[in-house]
Design a protein around this motif. Structure first.
Motif, PDB file in Angstrom:
ATOM      1  N   ALA A 140       0.532   5.115   1.317  1.00  0.00           N
ATOM      2  CA  ALA A 140      -0.350   5.730   2.308  1.00  0.00           C
ATOM      3  C   ALA A 140      -0.061   7.215   2.513  1.00  0.00           C
ATOM      4  CB  ALA A 140      -0.227   4.976   3.632  1.00  0.00           C
ATOM      5  N   PRO A 141      -0.275   8.036   1.502  1.00  0.00           N
ATOM      6  CA  PRO A 141      -0.001   9.470   1.684  1.00  0.00           C
ATOM      7  C   PRO A 141      -1.133  10.173   2.447  1.00  0.00           C
ATOM      8  CG  PRO A 141      -0.937   9.102  -0.484  1.00  0.00           C
ATOM      9  CD  PRO A 141      -0.817   7.741   0.172  1.00  0.00           C
ATOM     10  N   SER A 142      -0.801  11.283   3.075  1.00  0.00           N
ATOM     11  CA  SER A 142      -1.835  12.153   3.642  1.00  0.00           C
ATOM     12  C   SER A 142      -2.249  13.131   2.557  1.00  0.00           C
ATOM     13  CB  SER A 142      -1.273  12.937   4.820  1.00  0.00           C
ATOM     14  OG  SER A 142      -0.978  12.052   5.861  1.00  0.00           O
TER      15      SER A 142
ATOM     16  N   TYR B 139      -1.383   9.058  13.678  1.00  0.00           N
ATOM     17  CA  TYR B 139      -1.105   8.117  12.597  1.00  0.00           C
ATOM     18  C   TYR B 139      -0.890   6.656  13.038  1.00  0.00           C
ATOM     19  CZ  TYR B 139       2.437   5.544  10.087  1.00  0.00           C
ATOM     20  OH  TYR B 139       3.156   4.535   9.531  1.00  0.00           O
TER      21      TYR B 139
ATOM     22  N   SER C 167      -2.869   3.100  11.272  1.00  0.00           N
ATOM     23  CA  SER C 167      -2.087   2.485  10.197  1.00  0.00           C
ATOM     24  C   SER C 167      -1.983   0.969  10.398  1.00  0.00           C
ATOM     25  CB  SER C 167      -0.698   3.129  10.157  1.00  0.00           C
ATOM     26  OG  SER C 167       0.083   2.519   9.161  1.00  0.00           O
TER      27      SER C 167
ATOM     28  N   HIS D  16      10.610   6.278   9.019  1.00  0.00           N
ATOM     29  CA  HIS D  16       9.599   5.506   9.756  1.00  0.00           C
ATOM     30  C   HIS D  16      10.183   4.345  10.560  1.00  0.00           C
ATOM     31  CE1 HIS D  16       5.892   7.411   8.502  1.00  0.00           C
ATOM     32  NE2 HIS D  16       6.391   7.529   7.279  1.00  0.00           N
TER      33      HIS D  16
ATOM     34  N   ARG E  45      -3.997   4.101   0.263  1.00  0.00           N
ATOM     35  CA  ARG E  45      -4.683   4.407   1.524  1.00  0.00           C
ATOM     36  C   ARG E  45      -4.512   5.897   1.789  1.00  0.00           C
ATOM     37  NH1 ARG E  45      -1.896   2.064   6.522  1.00  0.00           N
ATOM     38  NH2 ARG E  45      -1.137   4.167   6.904  1.00  0.00           N
TER      39      ARG E  45
ATOM     40  N   ASP F  78      -4.411   8.735   4.197  1.00  0.00           N
ATOM     41  CA  ASP F  78      -4.279   8.986   5.638  1.00  0.00           C
ATOM     42  C   ASP F  78      -4.831  10.374   5.938  1.00  0.00           C
ATOM     43  OD1 ASP F  78      -3.155   6.510   5.799  1.00  0.00           O
ATOM     44  OD2 ASP F  78      -1.194   7.171   6.548  1.00  0.00           O
TER      45      ASP F  78
ATOM     46  N   ARG G 204       0.852  -1.194   0.000  1.00  0.00           N
ATOM     47  CA  ARG G 204       0.000   0.000   0.000  1.00  0.00           C
ATOM     48  C   ARG G 204       0.882   1.235   0.000  1.00  0.00           C
ATOM     49  NH1 ARG G 204       2.149   2.110   4.243  1.00  0.00           N
ATOM     50  NH2 ARG G 204       1.718   1.360   6.316  1.00  0.00           N
TER      51      ARG G 204
ATOM     52  N   ARG H 150       8.602   1.838   2.906  1.00  0.00           N
ATOM     53  CA  ARG H 150       8.486   3.275   3.143  1.00  0.00           C
ATOM     54  C   ARG H 150       9.850   3.862   3.455  1.00  0.00           C
ATOM     55  NH1 ARG H 150       4.717   2.534   8.571  1.00  0.00           N
ATOM     56  NH2 ARG H 150       6.244   1.438   9.847  1.00  0.00           N
TER      57      ARG H 150
END
Ligand code: GLU
Length: 446
Positions: free
Chosen positions: A14-16, A191, A195, A213, A46, A48, A12, A209
Protein backbone atom coordinates in the motif's frame (compact mmCIF):
# COMPACT_ATOMS: atom_id res chain seq x y z
CA UNK A 1 2.37 -17.24 9.14
CA UNK A 2 -0.52 -18.17 11.36
CA UNK A 3 -3.36 -20.63 11.00
CA UNK A 4 -4.96 -18.49 8.32
CA UNK A 5 -2.18 -19.46 6.01
CA UNK A 6 -3.83 -22.58 4.69
CA UNK A 7 -6.95 -20.73 3.64
CA UNK A 8 -6.82 -18.12 0.89
CA UNK A 9 -4.09 -15.63 1.70
CA UNK A 10 -4.61 -12.06 0.51
CA UNK A 11 -1.83 -9.55 1.05
CA UNK A 12 -1.47 -6.01 -0.14
CA UNK A 13 1.28 -3.51 -0.73
CA UNK A 14 0.00 0.00 0.00
CA UNK A 15 2.42 2.74 -1.07
CA UNK A 16 1.48 6.39 -1.46
CA UNK A 17 2.16 7.51 -5.03
CA UNK A 18 4.07 10.55 -3.78
CA UNK A 19 7.50 9.36 -4.88
CA UNK A 20 9.43 6.45 -6.36
CA UNK A 21 9.71 3.23 -4.40
CA UNK A 22 12.87 2.94 -2.33
CA UNK A 23 14.57 -0.16 -1.07
CA UNK A 24 12.56 -0.18 2.18
CA UNK A 25 9.22 -0.12 0.32
CA UNK A 26 10.52 -2.76 -2.07
CA UNK A 27 11.27 -5.04 0.84
CA UNK A 28 7.75 -4.54 2.23
CA UNK A 29 6.30 -5.33 -1.21
CA UNK A 30 8.52 -8.40 -1.41
CA UNK A 31 7.40 -9.79 1.96
CA UNK A 32 3.77 -9.46 0.90
CA UNK A 33 4.46 -10.95 -2.53
CA UNK A 34 6.37 -13.90 -1.04
CA UNK A 35 3.56 -14.63 1.42
CA UNK A 36 0.95 -14.57 -1.36
CA UNK A 37 3.04 -16.75 -3.69
CA UNK A 38 3.91 -19.23 -0.99
CA UNK A 39 0.30 -19.88 -0.06
CA UNK A 40 -1.15 -19.61 -3.57
CA UNK A 41 -2.94 -16.41 -2.62
CA UNK A 42 -3.31 -12.93 -4.00
CA UNK A 43 -0.93 -10.00 -3.86
CA UNK A 44 -2.77 -6.69 -4.31
CA UNK A 45 -1.56 -3.16 -4.95
CA UNK A 46 -3.37 -0.41 -3.10
CA UNK A 47 -2.48 3.15 -4.00
CA UNK A 48 -2.82 5.33 -0.90
CA UNK A 49 -3.52 8.53 -2.78
CA UNK A 50 -5.78 10.45 -0.40
CA UNK A 51 -3.18 13.21 -0.31
CA UNK A 52 -4.19 14.71 -3.64
CA UNK A 53 -1.64 17.50 -3.50
CA UNK A 54 1.32 15.11 -3.41
CA UNK A 55 0.02 12.03 -5.25
CA UNK A 56 0.58 11.88 -9.00
CA UNK A 57 -0.28 9.48 -11.81
CA UNK A 58 3.41 9.49 -12.84
CA UNK A 59 4.43 8.11 -9.46
CA UNK A 60 1.56 5.59 -9.56
CA UNK A 61 2.85 4.39 -12.93
CA UNK A 62 6.45 4.28 -11.70
CA UNK A 63 5.31 2.02 -8.84
CA UNK A 64 3.58 -0.35 -11.28
CA UNK A 65 6.64 -0.30 -13.54
CA UNK A 66 9.03 -0.98 -10.67
CA UNK A 67 6.94 -3.90 -9.40
CA UNK A 68 6.79 -5.30 -12.90
CA UNK A 69 10.59 -4.96 -13.32
CA UNK A 70 10.98 -6.83 -10.06
CA UNK A 71 8.72 -9.59 -11.36
CA UNK A 72 6.11 -8.86 -8.69
CA UNK A 73 3.17 -7.73 -10.78
CA UNK A 74 0.12 -7.41 -8.50
CA UNK A 75 -2.94 -9.58 -8.96
CA UNK A 76 -5.20 -6.55 -8.60
CA UNK A 77 -5.15 -2.83 -7.89
CA UNK A 78 -7.32 -0.35 -6.01
CA UNK A 79 -6.84 3.32 -5.31
CA UNK A 80 -8.16 5.16 -2.32
CA UNK A 81 -9.23 8.23 -4.30
CA UNK A 82 -11.89 6.03 -5.96
CA UNK A 83 -13.38 5.06 -2.62
CA UNK A 84 -14.03 8.34 -0.82
CA UNK A 85 -17.82 7.83 -0.73
CA UNK A 86 -17.33 4.48 0.92
CA UNK A 87 -15.14 6.03 3.63
CA UNK A 88 -17.78 8.70 4.34
CA UNK A 89 -20.45 6.02 4.64
CA UNK A 90 -18.37 4.04 7.16
CA UNK A 91 -17.57 7.15 9.17
CA UNK A 92 -21.28 7.81 9.53
CA UNK A 93 -21.74 4.26 10.75
CA UNK A 94 -18.94 4.68 13.31
CA UNK A 95 -20.32 8.03 14.47
CA UNK A 96 -23.80 6.58 14.91
CA UNK A 97 -22.35 3.84 17.10
CA UNK A 98 -20.36 6.33 19.19
CA UNK A 99 -16.96 5.20 17.87
CA UNK A 100 -16.24 8.47 16.08
CA UNK A 101 -17.01 12.06 16.99
CA UNK A 102 -16.67 15.56 15.56
CA UNK A 103 -14.23 18.00 17.13
CA UNK A 104 -13.91 21.72 16.44
CA UNK A 105 -10.57 22.85 17.86
CA UNK A 106 -8.31 24.74 15.49
CA UNK A 107 -4.71 23.54 15.07
CA UNK A 108 -3.61 26.52 17.20
CA UNK A 109 -5.97 25.59 20.02
CA UNK A 110 -4.77 21.98 19.93
CA UNK A 111 -1.19 23.12 19.96
CA UNK A 112 -1.83 25.24 23.02
CA UNK A 113 -3.48 22.31 24.84
CA UNK A 114 -0.46 20.16 24.09
CA UNK A 115 1.95 22.79 25.38
CA UNK A 116 0.03 23.22 28.61
CA UNK A 117 0.06 19.46 29.25
CA UNK A 118 3.75 19.19 28.46
CA UNK A 119 4.52 22.11 30.75
CA UNK A 120 2.73 20.24 33.55
CA UNK A 121 4.85 17.18 32.81
CA UNK A 122 1.89 15.27 31.39
CA UNK A 123 1.71 13.31 28.14
CA UNK A 124 0.14 15.47 25.40
CA UNK A 125 -2.98 13.33 24.99
CA UNK A 126 -6.11 14.98 23.57
CA UNK A 127 -8.53 15.74 26.42
CA UNK A 128 -11.69 14.75 24.51
CA UNK A 129 -13.41 18.03 25.33
CA UNK A 130 -15.30 17.66 22.02
CA UNK A 131 -17.14 14.71 23.54
CA UNK A 132 -18.86 16.94 26.06
CA UNK A 133 -20.25 19.35 23.45
CA UNK A 134 -24.03 19.43 23.30
CA UNK A 135 -25.97 19.64 20.07
CA UNK A 136 -26.49 23.35 20.79
CA UNK A 137 -22.75 23.89 21.32
CA UNK A 138 -22.03 22.23 18.02
CA UNK A 139 -24.69 24.26 16.21
CA UNK A 140 -23.17 27.46 17.65
CA UNK A 141 -19.65 26.51 16.59
CA UNK A 142 -20.85 25.68 13.11
CA UNK A 143 -22.78 28.96 12.92
CA UNK A 144 -19.42 30.65 13.72
CA UNK A 145 -18.12 29.07 10.55
CA UNK A 146 -16.23 26.16 12.09
CA UNK A 147 -16.32 22.78 10.34
CA UNK A 148 -15.45 19.74 12.42
CA UNK A 149 -12.66 17.29 11.97
CA UNK A 150 -13.42 13.74 13.07
CA UNK A 151 -11.71 11.58 15.65
CA UNK A 152 -11.92 7.86 16.32
CA UNK A 153 -12.63 7.08 19.96
CA UNK A 154 -10.04 4.70 21.37
CA UNK A 155 -11.25 2.45 24.15
CA UNK A 156 -9.74 0.05 26.68
CA UNK A 157 -12.81 -2.11 25.98
CA UNK A 158 -11.87 -2.66 22.34
CA UNK A 159 -9.09 -5.13 21.42
CA UNK A 160 -5.58 -3.75 21.71
CA UNK A 161 -3.46 -6.90 21.89
CA UNK A 162 -2.30 -9.03 19.02
CA UNK A 163 0.09 -11.84 18.25
CA UNK A 164 2.48 -10.19 15.84
CA UNK A 165 3.81 -12.58 13.19
CA UNK A 166 7.30 -11.14 13.68
CA UNK A 167 7.34 -9.55 17.12
CA UNK A 168 5.20 -12.01 19.04
CA UNK A 169 2.74 -10.79 21.69
CA UNK A 170 2.19 -7.05 21.17
CA UNK A 171 -0.12 -4.36 22.50
CA UNK A 172 -0.85 -0.67 22.77
CA UNK A 173 -2.26 1.21 25.72
CA UNK A 174 -5.32 3.05 24.34
CA UNK A 175 -5.33 5.45 27.30
CA UNK A 176 -1.85 6.73 26.45
CA UNK A 177 -2.79 7.83 22.93
CA UNK A 178 -4.84 10.70 21.57
CA UNK A 179 -7.99 9.70 19.74
CA UNK A 180 -6.68 9.77 16.18
CA UNK A 181 -8.00 12.34 13.73
CA UNK A 182 -9.44 10.31 10.86
CA UNK A 183 -10.92 13.06 8.70
CA UNK A 184 -9.76 16.64 8.49
CA UNK A 185 -12.00 19.68 8.62
CA UNK A 186 -11.53 20.18 4.88
CA UNK A 187 -13.03 16.71 4.30
CA UNK A 188 -9.75 15.01 3.37
CA UNK A 189 -8.86 11.63 4.87
CA UNK A 190 -5.93 10.61 6.98
CA UNK A 191 -4.39 7.20 6.40
CA UNK A 192 -5.72 5.31 9.42
CA UNK A 193 -9.41 4.55 8.80
CA UNK A 194 -9.42 4.21 4.97
CA UNK A 195 -6.73 1.56 5.30
CA UNK A 196 -8.95 -0.49 7.62
CA UNK A 197 -11.99 -0.11 5.35
CA UNK A 198 -9.91 -1.17 2.35
CA UNK A 199 -8.43 -4.15 4.15
CA UNK A 200 -11.95 -5.30 5.00
CA UNK A 201 -13.35 -4.73 1.50
CA UNK A 202 -10.34 -6.28 -0.24
CA UNK A 203 -10.48 -9.35 2.01
CA UNK A 204 -6.91 -8.82 3.21
CA UNK A 205 -5.84 -11.66 5.50
CA UNK A 206 -2.26 -10.61 6.32
CA UNK A 207 -0.82 -7.11 6.74
CA UNK A 208 2.97 -7.19 6.54
CA UNK A 209 4.69 -3.84 6.93
CA UNK A 210 7.47 -1.95 8.64
CA UNK A 211 7.69 -1.67 12.41
CA UNK A 212 7.02 2.07 12.14
CA UNK A 213 3.36 0.97 11.93
CA UNK A 214 3.19 -0.91 15.23
CA UNK A 215 1.18 1.78 17.06
CA UNK A 216 -1.08 2.17 14.03
CA UNK A 217 -1.83 -1.52 14.24
CA UNK A 218 -3.10 -1.20 17.81
CA UNK A 219 -5.36 1.67 16.72
CA UNK A 220 -6.53 -0.15 13.60
CA UNK A 221 -7.35 -3.28 15.63
CA UNK A 222 -9.81 -1.12 17.51
CA UNK A 223 -11.29 0.11 14.23
CA UNK A 224 -11.77 -3.42 12.88
CA UNK A 225 -13.56 -4.35 16.09
CA UNK A 226 -15.68 -1.17 16.04
CA UNK A 227 -16.74 -2.16 12.51
CA UNK A 228 -17.59 -5.66 13.69
CA UNK A 229 -14.99 -7.27 11.46
CA UNK A 230 -12.21 -9.70 12.41
CA UNK A 231 -8.79 -8.11 11.97
CA UNK A 232 -6.21 -9.57 9.62
CA UNK A 233 -2.98 -11.03 11.00
CA UNK A 234 -0.23 -8.44 11.36
CA UNK A 235 3.53 -8.72 11.01
CA UNK A 236 5.98 -5.86 11.42
CA UNK A 237 9.48 -6.15 10.01
CA UNK A 238 12.37 -4.19 11.55
CA UNK A 239 13.37 -1.33 9.29
CA UNK A 240 16.49 -1.52 7.14
CA UNK A 241 19.52 0.55 7.94
CA UNK A 242 22.16 1.76 5.49
CA UNK A 243 25.85 1.12 5.66
CA UNK A 244 26.34 4.58 7.18
CA UNK A 245 23.74 4.08 9.88
CA UNK A 246 20.06 4.39 10.45
CA UNK A 247 19.08 7.71 8.94
CA UNK A 248 20.76 7.09 5.64
CA UNK A 249 19.54 9.47 2.95
CA UNK A 250 20.89 7.14 0.34
CA UNK A 251 18.69 4.30 1.58
CA UNK A 252 15.60 6.48 1.32
CA UNK A 253 16.28 7.24 -2.31
CA UNK A 254 17.86 4.13 -3.75
CA UNK A 255 15.42 2.19 -5.91
CA UNK A 256 14.83 0.30 -9.12
CA UNK A 257 16.33 3.03 -11.34
CA UNK A 258 19.64 2.73 -9.46
CA UNK A 259 19.54 -1.05 -9.56
CA UNK A 260 18.93 -1.01 -13.29
CA UNK A 261 21.72 1.52 -13.92
CA UNK A 262 24.14 -0.60 -11.91
CA UNK A 263 23.26 -3.73 -13.89
CA UNK A 264 21.62 -5.41 -10.91
CA UNK A 265 19.22 -8.24 -11.75
CA UNK A 266 15.70 -8.14 -10.26
CA UNK A 267 16.39 -11.61 -8.90
CA UNK A 268 19.43 -10.34 -6.96
CA UNK A 269 17.31 -7.62 -5.33
CA UNK A 270 14.76 -10.22 -4.28
CA UNK A 271 17.37 -12.75 -3.16
CA UNK A 272 19.02 -10.20 -0.89
CA UNK A 273 15.91 -8.52 0.51
CA UNK A 274 14.12 -11.82 1.14
CA UNK A 275 16.90 -13.00 3.44
CA UNK A 276 18.20 -9.79 4.98
CA UNK A 277 17.51 -9.80 8.70
CA UNK A 278 16.45 -13.45 8.70
CA UNK A 279 18.12 -16.51 10.11
CA UNK A 280 18.50 -17.91 6.57
CA UNK A 281 21.63 -17.25 4.51
CA UNK A 282 21.68 -14.88 1.53
CA UNK A 283 22.10 -17.27 -1.40
CA UNK A 284 22.76 -16.87 -5.14
CA UNK A 285 19.50 -18.46 -6.22
CA UNK A 286 18.71 -18.80 -9.92
CA UNK A 287 14.94 -18.45 -9.58
CA UNK A 288 12.28 -17.15 -7.21
CA UNK A 289 11.24 -20.67 -6.23
CA UNK A 290 13.69 -21.25 -3.34
CA UNK A 291 12.90 -17.80 -1.92
CA UNK A 292 9.18 -18.53 -1.98
CA UNK A 293 9.59 -22.02 -0.58
CA UNK A 294 11.77 -20.98 2.37
CA UNK A 295 9.75 -17.85 3.16
CA UNK A 296 8.56 -17.73 6.76
CA UNK A 297 8.11 -14.57 8.83
CA UNK A 298 9.29 -16.55 11.85
CA UNK A 299 12.80 -16.35 10.35
CA UNK A 300 12.85 -12.56 10.72
CA UNK A 301 14.83 -11.29 13.69
CA UNK A 302 14.31 -8.12 15.71
CA UNK A 303 17.53 -6.34 14.76
CA UNK A 304 17.66 -3.70 12.03
CA UNK A 305 19.22 -5.40 9.03
CA UNK A 306 21.88 -3.54 7.14
CA UNK A 307 21.37 -3.03 3.42
CA UNK A 308 24.72 -2.90 1.67
CA UNK A 309 24.99 -2.07 -2.03
CA UNK A 310 28.34 -3.86 -2.24
CA UNK A 311 26.71 -7.04 -0.95
CA UNK A 312 24.00 -6.66 -3.59
CA UNK A 313 26.59 -6.24 -6.35
CA UNK A 314 28.49 -9.30 -5.24
CA UNK A 315 25.31 -11.39 -4.96
CA UNK A 316 24.35 -10.19 -8.44
CA UNK A 317 27.64 -11.50 -9.83
CA UNK A 318 27.22 -14.86 -8.12
CA UNK A 319 23.70 -15.22 -9.48
CA UNK A 320 24.87 -14.44 -13.02
CA UNK A 321 27.68 -17.00 -12.73
CA UNK A 322 25.08 -19.73 -12.26
CA UNK A 323 22.26 -18.46 -14.48
CA UNK A 324 21.23 -20.84 -17.27
CA UNK A 325 21.11 -19.52 -20.83
CA UNK A 326 17.32 -19.85 -21.00
CA UNK A 327 17.02 -17.14 -18.34
CA UNK A 328 19.05 -14.57 -20.24
CA UNK A 329 18.62 -15.43 -23.92
CA UNK A 330 16.00 -12.72 -24.46
CA UNK A 331 18.18 -10.07 -22.93
CA UNK A 332 21.63 -10.74 -24.41
CA UNK A 333 23.05 -11.02 -27.90
CA UNK A 334 25.29 -13.95 -26.91
CA UNK A 335 24.87 -17.52 -28.14
CA UNK A 336 24.54 -20.26 -25.54
CA UNK A 337 28.18 -21.29 -25.98
CA UNK A 338 29.30 -17.68 -25.58
CA UNK A 339 27.14 -17.25 -22.47
CA UNK A 340 28.51 -20.41 -20.87
CA UNK A 341 32.05 -19.34 -21.67
CA UNK A 342 31.80 -15.86 -20.16
CA UNK A 343 29.14 -15.97 -17.41
CA UNK A 344 31.67 -16.94 -14.73
CA UNK A 345 33.62 -13.73 -15.33
CA UNK A 346 30.95 -11.07 -15.27
CA UNK A 347 29.35 -8.88 -12.66
CA UNK A 348 26.57 -7.54 -14.91
CA UNK A 349 24.92 -8.55 -18.17
CA UNK A 350 26.52 -5.51 -19.78
CA UNK A 351 29.89 -7.14 -19.11
CA UNK A 352 28.72 -10.23 -20.99
CA UNK A 353 28.11 -7.98 -23.99
CA UNK A 354 31.64 -6.61 -23.61
CA UNK A 355 32.98 -10.14 -23.87
CA UNK A 356 30.84 -10.72 -26.93
CA UNK A 357 32.49 -7.70 -28.53
CA UNK A 358 35.90 -9.04 -27.57
CA UNK A 359 35.11 -12.43 -29.12
CA UNK A 360 33.99 -10.82 -32.37
CA UNK A 361 36.59 -8.06 -32.47
CA UNK A 362 37.89 -5.96 -33.92
CA UNK A 363 39.96 -5.50 -30.80
CA UNK A 364 43.09 -3.42 -30.73
CA UNK A 365 45.16 -5.00 -27.98
CA UNK A 366 48.24 -3.20 -26.74
CA UNK A 367 51.12 -4.09 -29.05
CA UNK A 368 53.66 -6.54 -27.64
CA UNK A 369 56.57 -6.06 -30.07
CA UNK A 370 58.92 -8.06 -27.82
CA UNK A 371 56.58 -11.04 -28.21
CA UNK A 372 56.29 -10.86 -32.02
CA UNK A 373 58.25 -14.05 -32.66
CA UNK A 374 56.47 -16.03 -30.00
CA UNK A 375 53.02 -14.91 -31.15
CA UNK A 376 53.95 -15.55 -34.80
CA UNK A 377 54.92 -19.07 -33.87
CA UNK A 378 51.59 -19.50 -32.06
CA UNK A 379 49.75 -18.29 -35.16
CA UNK A 380 51.53 -20.77 -37.43
CA UNK A 381 50.78 -23.60 -35.01
CA UNK A 382 47.17 -22.61 -34.70
CA UNK A 383 46.76 -22.72 -38.48
CA UNK A 384 47.53 -26.43 -38.37
CA UNK A 385 45.12 -27.29 -35.54
CA UNK A 386 41.47 -28.33 -35.69
CA UNK A 387 39.36 -25.86 -33.73
CA UNK A 388 37.59 -27.30 -30.67
CA UNK A 389 37.60 -27.43 -26.91
CA UNK A 390 41.06 -29.08 -26.83
CA UNK A 391 42.72 -26.62 -29.21
CA UNK A 392 43.95 -24.26 -26.48
CA UNK A 393 45.52 -27.16 -24.56
CA UNK A 394 47.22 -28.51 -27.67
CA UNK A 395 48.47 -25.08 -28.69
CA UNK A 396 49.97 -24.23 -25.33
CA UNK A 397 51.49 -27.70 -24.82
CA UNK A 398 53.18 -27.47 -28.21
CA UNK A 399 54.36 -23.93 -27.51
CA UNK A 400 55.73 -24.96 -24.13
CA UNK A 401 57.72 -27.77 -25.76
CA UNK A 402 59.11 -25.58 -28.50
CA UNK A 403 59.94 -22.49 -26.48
CA UNK A 404 60.54 -23.84 -22.98
CA UNK A 405 58.14 -21.20 -21.68
CA UNK A 406 55.79 -21.95 -18.85
CA UNK A 407 53.24 -20.22 -16.60
CA UNK A 408 52.63 -16.57 -17.16
CA UNK A 409 55.19 -16.11 -19.94
CA UNK A 410 53.53 -18.93 -21.85
CA UNK A 411 49.90 -17.84 -21.40
CA UNK A 412 49.76 -14.09 -20.84
CA UNK A 413 51.07 -12.88 -24.23
CA UNK A 414 48.55 -15.15 -25.94
CA UNK A 415 45.65 -13.99 -23.82
CA UNK A 416 46.61 -10.34 -24.31
CA UNK A 417 46.92 -10.75 -28.07
CA UNK A 418 43.65 -12.65 -28.38
CA UNK A 419 41.45 -10.63 -26.00
CA UNK A 420 43.27 -7.42 -25.16
CA UNK A 421 42.87 -8.26 -21.49
CA UNK A 422 45.17 -9.79 -18.92
CA UNK A 423 42.40 -11.87 -17.37
CA UNK A 424 39.01 -13.24 -18.26
CA UNK A 425 37.15 -16.41 -19.13
CA UNK A 426 38.86 -19.73 -19.66
CA UNK A 427 40.78 -19.48 -22.95
CA UNK A 428 39.90 -23.08 -23.85
CA UNK A 429 36.26 -22.02 -24.13
CA UNK A 430 36.98 -18.60 -25.62
CA UNK A 431 39.38 -19.66 -28.41
CA UNK A 432 36.87 -21.73 -30.45
CA UNK A 433 34.39 -18.85 -30.15
CA UNK A 434 36.97 -16.38 -31.48
CA UNK A 435 37.61 -18.86 -34.28
CA UNK A 436 40.77 -19.65 -36.15
CA UNK A 437 40.81 -16.79 -38.66
CA UNK A 438 40.29 -14.05 -36.13
CA UNK A 439 42.67 -15.68 -33.66
CA UNK A 440 45.45 -16.06 -36.24
CA UNK A 441 44.98 -12.47 -37.39
CA UNK A 442 45.20 -11.19 -33.81
CA UNK A 443 48.36 -13.20 -33.11
CA UNK A 444 49.96 -11.90 -36.30
CA UNK A 445 49.18 -8.29 -35.60
CA UNK A 446 52.59 -7.91 -33.96
N1 GLU B 1 0.47 4.03 2.80
C1 GLU B 1 0.95 3.46 4.02
C2 GLU B 1 2.47 3.54 4.03
O1 GLU B 1 3.06 3.56 2.96
C3 GLU B 1 0.49 2.04 4.12
C4 GLU B 1 0.76 1.37 5.40
C5 GLU B 1 0.10 0.03 5.49
O2 GLU B 1 0.68 -0.94 4.98
O3 GLU B 1 -1.01 -0.06 6.00
O4 GLU B 1 3.07 3.64 5.07
Amino acid sequence: MNALSTSAVVTRFAPSPTGRLHVGNIRTALLNWLAARKFGGQFLLRLDDTDITRSTEEFAQSIRDDLSWLGMTPDGETRQSDRLDRYAEVLEQLAAAGHAYPAYETPEELDLKRKVLLARGKPPVYDRSALSLSATDRARLEAEGRTPHWRFRLSPDLPHRWEDLVRGPSHIDPASLSDPVIRRADGSWLYMLPSVIDDIDMGVTHVLRGEDHVTNTGIQLQMFAALGHPAPAFGHAPLLTGTEGKLSKRLGSIGVADFRDAGIEPLAVKALLARLGTSLPVEPVTSDAPLIEAFDLAHLGRAHPRFDEAELASLNAKILHALPYADVRDRVSLSEAEWLAVRGNIRTLAEAEEWKRIILGPEAPDPQPEEANYLGEAASLLETLEMGPETWGKLTTALAERTGRQGKSLFLPLRLALTGRASGPDMAALLPLIGRDRAVARLRRH
